[in-house]
Design a protein around this motif. Sequence first.
Motif, PDB file in Angstrom:
ATOM      1  N   ARG A 172      48.165  48.479  52.696  1.00 40.16           N
ATOM      2  CA  ARG A 172      48.004  47.106  53.185  1.00 40.16           C
ATOM      3  C   ARG A 172      47.783  47.134  54.700  1.00 40.16           C
TER       4      ARG A 172
ATOM      5  N   GLU B 178      43.369  45.979  48.939  1.00 40.26           N
ATOM      6  CA  GLU B 178      42.569  45.120  48.062  1.00 40.26           C
ATOM      7  C   GLU B 178      41.597  45.904  47.185  1.00 40.26           C
ATOM      8  N   ARG B 179      41.173  47.060  47.660  1.00 36.07           N
ATOM      9  CA  ARG B 179      40.199  47.819  46.860  1.00 36.07           C
ATOM     10  C   ARG B 179      40.850  48.951  46.045  1.00 36.07           C
TER      11      ARG B 179
ATOM     12  N   ASN C  45      48.333  45.013  42.511  1.00 35.77           N
ATOM     13  CA  ASN C  45      47.341  45.997  42.051  1.00 35.77           C
ATOM     14  C   ASN C  45      47.987  47.249  41.466  1.00 35.77           C
TER      15      ASN C  45
END
Length: 276
Positions: free
Chosen positions: A124, A130-131, A193
Amino acid sequence: METFDRIEDIEIRLLLEALYHRYHYDFRNYAMSSIRRRLRQAREQMGVATISALQEAVLHDPDMLPKLLRYLTVQVSEMFRDPGYFRAIREKVVPHLKTYPSLKIWIAGCSSGEELYSFVILFREEGLEERTIFYATDINPDALAQAEAGVYQVDRIRLFTENHRRAGGRTSLSDHYRSGYDRCVFDRSLRRNVVFSDHSLVTDQVFGEMQLVSCRNVMIYFDRSLQDRAVGLFREALPRNGFLGLGAKETLRFSRHADAFRDFVREEKIYQRTGT
Ligand SMILES: C[S@@+](CC[C@H](N)C(=O)[O-])C[C@H]1O[C@@H](n2cnc3c(N)ncnc32)[C@H](O)[C@@H]1O
């Protein structure tokens, strides 16, 4: 042929066979000295006279299994454990990972989640979260449940915070949890995630291609043949230039698969997959 010089060793081997046949937990090729020590503790603390009595109990009572697993699997962990490792991931590995549009990271033997949250927070901070899909796996269901909950005793936070700072943390660790009473609850968004899964390095197969595998302080409990099996799985999971991070006391040097890796950050036990 192997010779057994102690009745206790015979009992241990029979118990491990029983566990495998009854529950498919395979500790048969774990390092014997550590298994012996831990089963002695279990016998004493559960108040049974012999290892055979433990076997009798676990064979007939499935509720005994989690209790025994608590002894058979060592759950020691901490966030940003060995900060130099996470600093090397941040400074040396992350620049490579930034070149990929999507990432899969496998934390094998994640225990109660401390290593996982260290990675998610680091990713982060570095703009990679995010990926990324994080796979957090372990054989101990209680540990996995704790990892999913992300709740830790407040008296551990001082060490976690210091480790995070030494690992080059760019945020304050307290940005990522709420504390109340004697507990700290890590932010649920950190699990967005993450896939948690029961997976054994001894009996299961690879489940996908990963750019980074971190398997720390797990293979120290395995004998050589199991270590080779686990490293074989990592070899299969990693494409060329993928990364493998091990614990401070672990090495690939004696592995059957050593040729498939090169040292990347030697002092932190971070390796990179070669083309072989
Ligand atoms: C000492 S902890 C290491 C935790 C964390 N990786 C760290 O370094 O802080 C070892 C973990 O390995 C897990 N483990 C033991 N045998 C395993 C296996 N065959 N497959 C996957 N995990 C295993 C245990 O349940 C335990 O959670």
